[in-house]
Design a protein around this motif. Structure first.
Motif, PDB file in Angstrom:
ATOM      1  N   SER A   2       0.900  -1.365   0.096  1.00 51.44           N
ATOM      2  CA  SER A   2       0.110  -0.084   0.041  1.00 51.44           C
ATOM      3  C   SER A   2       0.896   1.062   0.010  1.00 51.44           C
ATOM      4  O   SER A   2       2.103   1.315   0.674  1.00 51.44           O
ATOM      5  N   LEU A   3       0.407   2.335  -0.751  1.00 50.09           N
ATOM      6  CA  LEU A   3       1.040   3.603  -0.556  1.00 50.09           C
ATOM      7  C   LEU A   3       1.133   4.006   0.805  1.00 50.09           C
ATOM      8  O   LEU A   3       2.136   4.815   1.038  1.00 50.09           O
ATOM      9  N   LEU A   4       0.150   3.788   1.601  1.00 51.42           N
ATOM     10  CA  LEU A   4       0.315   4.386   3.079  1.00 51.42           C
ATOM     11  C   LEU A   4       1.453   3.757   3.920  1.00 51.42           C
ATOM     12  O   LEU A   4       1.942   4.238   4.612  1.00 51.42           O
ATOM     13  N   SER A   5       1.777   2.516   3.533  1.00 57.10           N
ATOM     14  CA  SER A   5       2.894   1.969   4.114  1.00 57.10           C
ATOM     15  C   SER A   5       4.199   2.453   3.747  1.00 57.10           C
ATOM     16  O   SER A   5       5.244   2.395   4.788  1.00 57.10           O
ATOM     17  N   ASP A  31      -7.511   4.817   3.609  1.00 58.41           N
ATOM     18  CA  ASP A  31      -7.358   5.587   2.363  1.00 58.41           C
ATOM     19  C   ASP A  31      -7.298   7.146   2.367  1.00 58.41           C
ATOM     20  O   ASP A  31      -7.400   7.700   1.445  1.00 58.41           O
ATOM     21  N   GLN A  32      -6.736   7.745   3.505  1.00 59.99           N
ATOM     22  CA  GLN A  32      -6.469   9.086   3.485  1.00 59.99           C
ATOM     23  C   GLN A  32      -5.176   9.516   4.544  1.00 59.99           C
ATOM     24  O   GLN A  32      -5.052   8.781   5.122  1.00 59.99           O
ATOM     25  N   ILE A  33      -4.882  10.795   4.175  1.00 54.27           N
ATOM     26  CA  ILE A  33      -3.782  11.237   4.854  1.00 54.27           C
ATOM     27  C   ILE A  33      -4.232  12.652   5.457  1.00 54.27           C
ATOM     28  O   ILE A  33      -5.059  13.385   4.670  1.00 54.27           O
ATOM     29  N   GLY A  34      -3.994  12.996   6.725  1.00 52.43           N
ATOM     30  CA  GLY A  34      -4.201  14.418   7.078  1.00 52.43           C
ATOM     31  C   GLY A  34      -3.095  15.541   6.914  1.00 52.43           C
ATOM     32  O   GLY A  34      -1.818  14.758   6.758  1.00 52.43           O
ATOM     33  N   VAL A  35      -3.475  16.592   6.507  1.00 51.45           N
ATOM     34  CA  VAL A  35      -2.334  17.567   6.062  1.00 51.45           C
ATOM     35  C   VAL A  35      -2.273  18.464   7.362  1.00 51.45           C
ATOM     36  O   VAL A  35      -3.297  19.059   7.949  1.00 51.45           O
ATOM     37  N   SER A  36      -1.067  18.828   7.869  1.00 52.13           N
ATOM     38  CA  SER A  36      -0.774  19.639   9.070  1.00 52.13           C
ATOM     39  C   SER A  36      -1.520  21.046   8.546  1.00 52.13           C
ATOM     40  O   SER A  36      -1.070  21.548   7.355  1.00 52.13           O
ATOM     41  N   VAL A  44      -5.909   8.604  -1.006  1.00 48.60           N
ATOM     42  CA  VAL A  44      -4.767   8.063  -1.514  1.00 48.60           C
ATOM     43  C   VAL A  44      -4.858   8.090  -2.852  1.00 48.60           C
ATOM     44  O   VAL A  44      -3.793   7.943  -3.512  1.00 48.60           O
ATOM     45  N   LYS A  45      -6.097   7.844  -3.530  1.00 49.07           N
ATOM     46  CA  LYS A  45      -6.191   7.742  -4.960  1.00 49.07           C
ATOM     47  C   LYS A  45      -5.437   9.203  -5.671  1.00 49.07           C
ATOM     48  O   LYS A  45      -5.419   9.246  -6.768  1.00 49.07           O
ATOM     49  N   TRP A  46      -5.292  10.203  -4.742  1.00 45.99           N
ATOM     50  CA  TRP A  46      -4.627  11.754  -5.336  1.00 45.99           C
ATOM     51  C   TRP A  46      -3.097  11.325  -5.124  1.00 45.99           C
ATOM     52  O   TRP A  46      -2.546  12.152  -5.741  1.00 45.99           O
ATOM     53  N   ILE A  47      -2.600  10.275  -4.732  1.00 41.71           N
ATOM     54  CA  ILE A  47      -1.133  10.173  -4.662  1.00 41.71           C
ATOM     55  C   ILE A  47      -0.709   9.283  -6.025  1.00 41.71           C
ATOM     56  O   ILE A  47      -0.724   8.451  -6.175  1.00 41.71           O
ATOM     57  N   ALA A  48       0.424  10.259  -6.624  1.00 39.36           N
ATOM     58  CA  ALA A  48       1.018   9.683  -7.734  1.00 39.36           C
ATOM     59  C   ALA A  48       2.188   8.967  -7.294  1.00 39.36           C
ATOM     60  O   ALA A  48       2.419   7.808  -7.989  1.00 39.36           O
ATOM     61  N   TRP A  49       2.950   9.092  -6.487  1.00 38.37           N
ATOM     62  CA  TRP A  49       4.164   8.437  -5.829  1.00 38.37           C
ATOM     63  C   TRP A  49       4.586   9.000  -4.492  1.00 38.37           C
ATOM     64  O   TRP A  49       4.337  10.164  -4.130  1.00 38.37           O
ATOM     65  N   VAL A  50       5.531   8.061  -3.945  1.00 29.43           N
ATOM     66  CA  VAL A  50       6.145   8.506  -2.649  1.00 29.43           C
ATOM     67  C   VAL A  50       7.662   8.279  -2.763  1.00 29.43           C
ATOM     68  O   VAL A  50       8.178   7.183  -3.118  1.00 29.43           O
ATOM     69  N   ASP A  51       8.364   9.482  -2.540  1.00 26.58           N
ATOM     70  CA  ASP A  51       9.835   9.207  -2.747  1.00 26.58           C
ATOM     71  C   ASP A  51      10.492   9.992  -1.721  1.00 26.58           C
ATOM     72  O   ASP A  51      10.823  11.236  -2.359  1.00 26.58           O
ATOM     73  N   LEU A  56       1.362  14.468  -5.257  1.00 20.75           N
ATOM     74  CA  LEU A  56       0.005  14.407  -5.608  1.00 20.75           C
ATOM     75  C   LEU A  56      -0.312  14.623  -7.282  1.00 20.75           C
ATOM     76  O   LEU A  56       0.452  15.149  -7.773  1.00 20.75           O
ATOM     77  N   THR A  57      -1.432  14.094  -7.696  1.00 16.97           N
ATOM     78  CA  THR A  57      -1.837  14.107  -8.848  1.00 16.97           C
ATOM     79  C   THR A  57      -2.713  15.390  -8.847  1.00 16.97           C
ATOM     80  O   THR A  57      -3.230  15.741 -10.265  1.00 16.97           O
ATOM     81  N   LYS A  58      -2.842  16.169  -8.104  1.00 15.54           N
ATOM     82  CA  LYS A  58      -3.695  17.378  -7.942  1.00 15.54           C
ATOM     83  C   LYS A  58      -2.750  18.584  -7.827  1.00 15.54           C
ATOM     84  O   LYS A  58      -1.935  18.765  -7.395  1.00 15.54           O
ATOM     85  N   THR A  59      -3.421  19.662  -8.206  1.00 17.68           N
ATOM     86  CA  THR A  59      -2.749  21.181  -8.112  1.00 17.68           C
ATOM     87  C   THR A  59      -3.133  21.350  -6.765  1.00 17.68           C
ATOM     88  O   THR A  59      -4.134  21.191  -6.286  1.00 17.68           O
ATOM     89  N   HIS A  60      -2.575  22.526  -6.320  1.00 19.07           N
ATOM     90  CA  HIS A  60      -2.710  22.995  -4.871  1.00 19.07           C
ATOM     91  C   HIS A  60      -4.293  23.627  -4.800  1.00 19.07           C
ATOM     92  O   HIS A  60      -4.910  23.424  -3.932  1.00 19.07           O
ATOM     93  N   HIS A  61      -4.830  24.264  -5.878  1.00 21.35           N
ATOM     94  CA  HIS A  61      -6.160  24.715  -5.994  1.00 21.35           C
ATOM     95  C   HIS A  61      -7.073  23.783  -5.956  1.00 21.35           C
ATOM     96  O   HIS A  61      -8.065  23.914  -5.447  1.00 21.35           O
TER      97      HIS A  61
END
Length: 66
Positions: A2-5, A31-36, A44-51, A56-61
């Motif tokens: 999982s991406l969350l891992s 399937d979600q992450i909180g943002v400070s 999680v479906k908005w996450i493109a990759w973790v490195d 994310l696959t979305k813009t800030h707006h």
């Protein structure tokens, strides 16, 4: 796996337009992450990759328009 891992608290969250949305505040299974500093949860479906950061696959707006 999982991406969350691969996501850890305090990792930067970067939008597709290369803007830093904030940092991971917490993981909300399954399937979600909180943002400070934000009330929004990022699916999680908005996450493109973790490195080292969460990209994310979305813009800030788009994220703020939820």
């Amino acid at each position: 796996m999982s991406l969350l891992s691969n996501i850890r608290e305090q990792m930067e969250i970067i939008t597709i337009d290369r803007d830093c949305l904030g940092r991971v505040a917490f993981l909300s299974e399954p399937d979600q992450i909180g943002v400070s500093g934000h009330r929004e949860l990022v699916p999680v479906k908005w996450i493109a990759w973790v490195d080292g950061s969460v990209y994310l696959t979305k813009t800030h707006h788009q994220v703020m328009a939820i």
